[in-house]
Structure formats: structure tokens, C-alpha cells
Scaffold this motif. Structure first.
Motif, PDB file in Angstrom:
ATOM      1  N   GLU A 147       4.013   9.390  95.713  1.00 58.23           N
ATOM      2  CA  GLU A 147       4.598   8.798  94.505  1.00 58.23           C
ATOM      3  C   GLU A 147       5.199   7.422  94.819  1.00 58.23           C
ATOM      4  N   ALA A 148       5.824   7.296  95.992  1.00 56.33           N
ATOM      5  CA  ALA A 148       6.402   6.000  96.384  1.00 56.33           C
ATOM      6  C   ALA A 148       5.299   4.945  96.489  1.00 56.33           C
ATOM      7  N   LEU A 149       4.185   5.316  97.126  1.00 56.90           N
ATOM      8  CA  LEU A 149       3.077   4.369  97.294  1.00 56.90           C
ATOM      9  C   LEU A 149       2.434   4.034  95.951  1.00 56.90           C
ATOM     10  N   ARG A 150       2.285   5.054  95.090  1.00 57.18           N
ATOM     11  CA  ARG A 150       1.698   4.830  93.767  1.00 57.18           C
ATOM     12  C   ARG A 150       2.561   3.844  92.972  1.00 57.18           C
ATOM     13  N   ARG A 151       3.859   4.041  93.040  1.00 56.37           N
ATOM     14  CA  ARG A 151       4.760   3.158  92.313  1.00 56.37           C
ATOM     15  C   ARG A 151       4.751   1.750  92.910  1.00 56.37           C
ATOM     16  N   ALA A 152       4.798   1.657  94.242  1.00 52.04           N
ATOM     17  CA  ALA A 152       4.779   0.332  94.877  1.00 52.04           C
ATOM     18  C   ALA A 152       3.522  -0.438  94.460  1.00 52.04           C
ATOM     19  N   GLU A 153       2.400   0.248  94.456  1.00 58.44           N
ATOM     20  CA  GLU A 153       1.135  -0.399  94.071  1.00 58.44           C
ATOM     21  C   GLU A 153       1.206  -0.904  92.618  1.00 58.44           C
ATOM     22  N   ALA A 154       1.718  -0.049  91.733  1.00 58.48           N
ATOM     23  CA  ALA A 154       1.813  -0.429  90.318  1.00 58.48           C
ATOM     24  C   ALA A 154       2.754  -1.623  90.139  1.00 58.48           C
ATOM     25  N   TYR A 155       3.867  -1.625  90.850  1.00 57.65           N
ATOM     26  CA  TYR A 155       4.841  -2.707  90.692  1.00 57.65           C
ATOM     27  C   TYR A 155       4.287  -4.012  91.266  1.00 57.65           C
ATOM     28  N   PHE A 178       5.907   4.593 105.316  1.00 55.49           N
ATOM     29  CA  PHE A 178       5.615   3.753 104.142  1.00 55.49           C
ATOM     30  C   PHE A 178       5.018   2.424 104.586  1.00 55.49           C
ATOM     31  N   THR A 179       5.664   1.754 105.550  1.00 62.53           N
ATOM     32  CA  THR A 179       5.195   0.404 105.916  1.00 62.53           C
ATOM     33  C   THR A 179       3.790   0.472 106.523  1.00 62.53           C
ATOM     34  N   GLU A 180       3.517   1.537 107.259  1.00 59.81           N
ATOM     35  CA  GLU A 180       2.173   1.656 107.840  1.00 59.81           C
ATOM     36  C   GLU A 180       1.121   1.805 106.741  1.00 59.81           C
ATOM     37  N   ARG A 181       1.402   2.656 105.774  1.00 59.49           N
ATOM     38  CA  ARG A 181       0.412   2.896 104.726  1.00 59.49           C
ATOM     39  C   ARG A 181       0.372   1.753 103.711  1.00 59.49           C
ATOM     40  N   TRP A 182       1.490   1.108 103.518  1.00 58.13           N
ATOM     41  CA  TRP A 182       1.553  -0.011 102.568  1.00 58.13           C
ATOM     42  C   TRP A 182       0.813  -1.233 103.120  1.00 58.13           C
ATOM     43  N   ALA A 183       0.852  -1.383 104.454  1.00 61.46           N
ATOM     44  CA  ALA A 183       0.110  -2.431 105.162  1.00 61.46           C
ATOM     45  C   ALA A 183       0.399  -3.826 104.602  1.00 61.46           C
ATOM     46  N   ASN A 184       1.658  -4.043 104.245  1.00 64.08           N
ATOM     47  CA  ASN A 184       2.119  -5.373 103.829  1.00 64.08           C
ATOM     48  C   ASN A 184       1.335  -5.984 102.678  1.00 64.08           C
ATOM     49  N   ARG A 185       0.912  -5.161 101.735  1.00 62.31           N
ATOM     50  CA  ARG A 185       0.226  -5.730 100.555  1.00 62.31           C
ATOM     51  C   ARG A 185       1.150  -6.679  99.807  1.00 62.31           C
TER      52      ARG A 185
END
Ligand code: SPV
Ligand code: MG
Length: 271
Positions: A147-155, A178-185
Motif C-alpha cells: 500500500e505504501a508503494l502504491r500510494r507513493a507511485e500515485a503521488y 521501501f527505498t530498495e523497491r522504490w528505486a529513487n523514482r
């Protein structure tokens, strides 16, 4: 580094930090209020004006939920830009907000509705360099990493300049996941109040953009004020505190009395 009024903003700059966090928790506390939107947004704005006048550092304002819906966010952002504030962070919760470290499973905003707040904020900035940070509360409220990743992507897609991922765990494992999966998008901002023992270099290595030390000037001043008040009350004398408090001269220096003396020589008739 956190500040909550003009003098604390000056001390942040004096210490060498590159930016000020105008914390909602501590600006409220400095007014004797709870971190529950008890101060109105215009009262917050008044405090921010003193802070912006007090420092040349960029100020990132804790905008809580944006003080309402998209319409409140765009008015807030316009007023922040008028006052020379560098950016705002808004969190995906509901007005009136509650501090993240209180209770469990606080309700989150609907993702699409929050994206509207982000878009409205970005569309309203009158300074091209103004930044809007979107704060994800999914981990705090127990909704999990997906859910955190889904929200970060949407924002991020809605136009947020950076993502603040918040955690109340005492270690940083979920931040690193989180930072590993987010990969600094988009740049990542963190607030290690609870996972304070994690070395800052590990955050650097994880590519985190910004660390907010969110409340430590307020907390240190509470400790100092409490001790000084107790000593003076107990001793009915200033003798034991004089050596441990800042001098009156120090106050004059911090708030720039030298500049006023110089201006008086320039502008007042010679005596
Ligand atoms: C604040 O400083 O007001 C913050 C950070 O929002 S926290 O208190 O951790 O929510
Ligand atoms: Mg806050």
C-alpha cells in the motif's frame, strides 16, 4: 533541522544546516497547543512569516493534511509562496490530523482525493522552485509495504516532487525495504525520530535525499527550560543557573542588535 519560531530558525542556520523543517508538532507545542490542527492555518502562516524573516535558509513547512481539501491546499500554497517559503509537505490523512505517533490505524485519505490535493498544490505555486513533498502514512497506519508503494507511485504521478515515507518502528528495516523497491523514482525524505540509532551513512547509501530531525530543538529547549525553572523556584535565586543559561548579550547577537545600531547611526539625526 526542526524549528518552531524565529529564534530556533536562526539557531538552525547558525549550526550549519542547509534547511529548516517547520514542524507541525513543535510549532503547535510552542503555542501551547496539540498537534491536531488546533492552530488555524493562518496562525501557522504568521509563525512561518517570523521564521522566514529570521533565516535565509529554505524552509520546508509541515503542511499536515493541507488544512482541508484541494481548495485549502491551493490557497495555502499560494500564501506560502508569497512568504518566501521553499516547500510544503502534505500527508495522506484527514483533517483534523492527529500526530503519527498517537494511536494505531489512523484512517488514510482516499488515494485519488489526495492526488487532487497534490495536483492543486503544484498548480498553485507561484515560485518555480517551490517543492511539494507527499507524505505516505501507510506504514505508520499498518497498511503495509504494498500500500505504501502504491500510494507513493500515485503521488509521484500526481506531480509530487518528493516522497516522505514515514515509519514509527524502532529500526529502519521497513525504510530500507521501501527505498530498495522504490528505486529513487522520486527523491525520498525520512523522519528518523523513532529509528534514531540507525547511522546516517546507511541512509546516504540507500540514496535517501533528505533527513528531517523533526523535533529536537523543541525537546532540548523543554528539558533546559524545565531544569532552569525548577532550579530558580527551588533556590529562589539565580546563582546556580547564571552559568548555564545563554547570556543576554547572546540574545542581542542572535537577533541582530548590531545591525540596528548601525542603522541608527545612518538614519537617526546625530546627537
Ligand atoms: C512534525 O514534526 O510535526 C512531523 C513529524 O510531522 S512527526 O511528528 O513524526 O509526525
Ligand atoms: Mg507534523
Amino acid at each position: 533541522m526542526e524549528a518552531h519560531d524565529g529564534i530556533s530558525a536562526k539557531l538552525v542556520q547558525e549550526a550549519g544546516f542547509r534547511g529548516v523543517w517547520a514542524s507541525g508538532l513543535t510549532t503547535s507545542a510552542a503555542l501551547g497547543l496539540r498537534d491536531s490542527n488546533e492552530a488555524s492555518w493562518t496562525q501557522v502562516l504568521d509563525v512561518l512569516e517570523y521564521m522566514a524573516d529570521a533565516t535565509t535558509l529554505p524552509i520546508l513547512v509541515d503542511g499536515d493534511t493541507g488544512h482541508g481539501n484541494f481548495n485549502n491546499v491551493r490557497r495555502f500554497v499560494r500564501k506560502l509562496c508569497e512568504r518566501g517559503i521553499a516547500g510544503v509537505c502534505i500527508e495522506d490523512k484527514l483533517f483534523p490530523k492527529t500526530n503519527s505517533f498517537i494511536g494505531e490505524a489512523q484512517p488514510l485519505a482516499d488515494v485519488d482525493e489526495f492526488c487532487g490535493r497534490i495536483k492543486a498544490g503544484k498548480d498553485s505555486q507561484t515560485d518555480d522552485d517551490f517543492v511539494l513533498v507527499a507524505r505516505v502514512e501507510a506504514l505508520i497506519s499498518g497498511q503495509g509495504m504494498e500500500e505504501a508503494l502504491r500510494r507513493a507511485e500515485a503521488y509521484h504521478r500526481a506531480g509530487a516532487d518528493a516522497i516522505l515515507i514515514h515509519s514509527k518502528k524502532s529500526d529502519a528495516a521497513e525504510i530500507f525495504e521501501f527505498t530498495e523497491r522504490w528505486a529513487n523514482r522520486a527523491p525520498v525524505v525520512i523522519v528518523p525520530t523513532m529509528y534514531y540509532a540507525t547511522p546516517t551513512d546507511l541512509f546516504r547509501q540507500a540514496g535517501i535525499s533528505t533527513i528531517i530531525w523533526a523535533n529536537h530543538l523543541m525537546r532540548s529547549s523543554i528539558a533546559a527550560m524545565r531544569e532552569t525553572a525548577a532550579r530558580i523556584h527551588e533556590d529562589q535565586s539565580l546563582v546556580r543557573v547564571e552559568g548555564s543559561v545563554a547570556t543576554v548579550k547572546d540574545i542581542f547577537r542572535i537577533v541582530g542588535n548590531a545591525e540596528l545600531e548601525e542603522a541608527e547611526r545612518r538614519y537617526l539625526p546625530a546627537r
